[in-house]
Design an enzyme around this catalytic site. Sequence first.
Site, PDB file in Angstrom:
ATOM      1  CG  HIS A 161      39.393  39.120  20.859  1.00 12.30           C
ATOM      2  ND1 HIS A 161      40.243  40.211  20.796  1.00 12.30           N
ATOM      3  CD2 HIS A 161      39.620  38.411  19.719  1.00 12.30           C
ATOM      4  CE1 HIS A 161      40.928  40.167  19.652  1.00 12.30           C
ATOM      5  NE2 HIS A 161      40.576  39.074  18.990  1.00 12.30           N
ATOM      6  CB  SER A 282      29.258  33.801  51.159  1.00 15.04           C
ATOM      7  OG  SER A 282      28.648  34.942  51.731  1.00 15.04           O
ATOM      8  CE  LYS A 288      29.095  34.289  45.929  1.00 10.77           C
ATOM      9  NZ  LYS A 288      29.735  35.592  45.771  1.00 10.77           N
ATOM     10  CD  GLU A 295      38.010  34.928  44.235  1.00 14.84           C
ATOM     11  OE1 GLU A 295      37.571  36.079  44.154  1.00 14.84           O
ATOM     12  OE2 GLU A 295      37.561  34.083  45.033  1.00 14.84           O
TER      13      GLU A 295
END
Length: 463
Positions: A161, A282, A288, A295
């Site tokens: 979980h 970024s 970043k 992704e």
Amino acid sequence: MTNSSSNAMWGGRFADGPDAIMEAINASISFDRRLYAQDIQGSRAHAAMLAATGIISPKDAEAIREGLLTVLSEIETGSFEFSTALEDIHMNVEARLKELIGEPAGRLHTARSRNDQVATDFRMWVRDQLDATEAALIALIRALLSQAEAGAGWIMPGFTHLQTAQPVTWGHHMMAYVEMFGRDLGRVRDARVRMNESPLGAAALAGTSFPIDRDQTAAALGFDRPAANSLDAVADRDFALEFLSVAAITAMHLSRFAEELVIWSSTQFRFVALSDRFSTGSSIMPQKKNPDAAELIRAKIGRILGAMIGLFTVMKGLPLTYSKDMQEDKEQVFDAADSLMLALAAMTGMVSDMTANRDALLDAAASGFSTATDLADWLVRVLGLPFREAHHITGALVAMAEDRCCDLHELTLEDMQSVHGDITADVFAVLGVENSVASRTSYGGTAPEEVTRQITRWKEMLT
Ligand code: ARG
């Protein structure tokens, strides 16, 4: 009279050429040109067989062979002019062959149809993809094995979980993916064995009255045997559906792993550092480093599964044998294959480059009461309590620790004894994550020695 604009390949009975829209919906050359190498290889095998069986003369076969080689090099050097009016790769190649060698070109299509031709070409293309997928999966598995070997004993939290459950090892987690991609590898190999039968010689659907030798063309094209039923040979695309199914399952596995890498590389987790080579920055936030490759891998399942559902939907309900619907089989498979290869290569690159943060993994493993099960097991093993009662007592100790903002091993013996008087100081030995992990020696368990055993087994299997 045949209108001069009607199709040169099949226009004999046509007075008029096709409407522009008819031509647009009918043509597949914009995408099936990707089959050119398989198409020419198939035609060469067919022509050689026609000569060997005396159906065409050796001289014509030689002219065809040389002409096809010229067409091949024209396509490969980019000088070939593809024509939409000629519909597809099969007719584009044959028309150019006619320009190059004249009359013998017209004999190539003896005892053959575009129906068995396209089924053969596409099967060979998908077979190449299965082989490429096999190699890519092996590369990924090897990269995972290296990670597992380096960190067979590094401790990290195991989750259910996405909540800290029990401590496991980095190597064990990597090896879980080795098992998953290993089954994908098995599925690729199974699919290849099943699909490796040659449709060539099924002709339009019923076979042919010419004395062809289907064993010869099957062998020349690397098939194990000719397909045994001509109707089936031109009608089915289950080999493509199997490839897409394997691709979809692999993409699902990739997606789960990619998701973990996204989570693990976040500032909150810091379990891994992804390399610069597989990250992006970024344009507005200088601090970043984004896991874009992970992704995108996570997302590829969308188009791959989409392709699978797309082709299933095209094929369902089609009566035997060939229907033009089946021309819609290719683009989805092409796109899925490209996406899968890219995703596998990117994942392999990321896995090879990534660095596990051992301290962060260990810190995370030691928090979240991850050894609570070990405590409960100790109460069963040493004090002889029923597991349910041990579970209850452990729960009370977890609540106490939570209350004091400390971990289980930071409770005092008196604290423990206030919940159950028989607990002794020995219990502290099982509250350390190292002990917890080392104790799980059951087959397939997380103990470093067991993980190492599985790594060795996989390395032997891959050699
Ligand atoms: N371009 C067609 C396809 O991809 C080739 C087969 C056409 N056969 C036919 N009888 N029209 O399916």
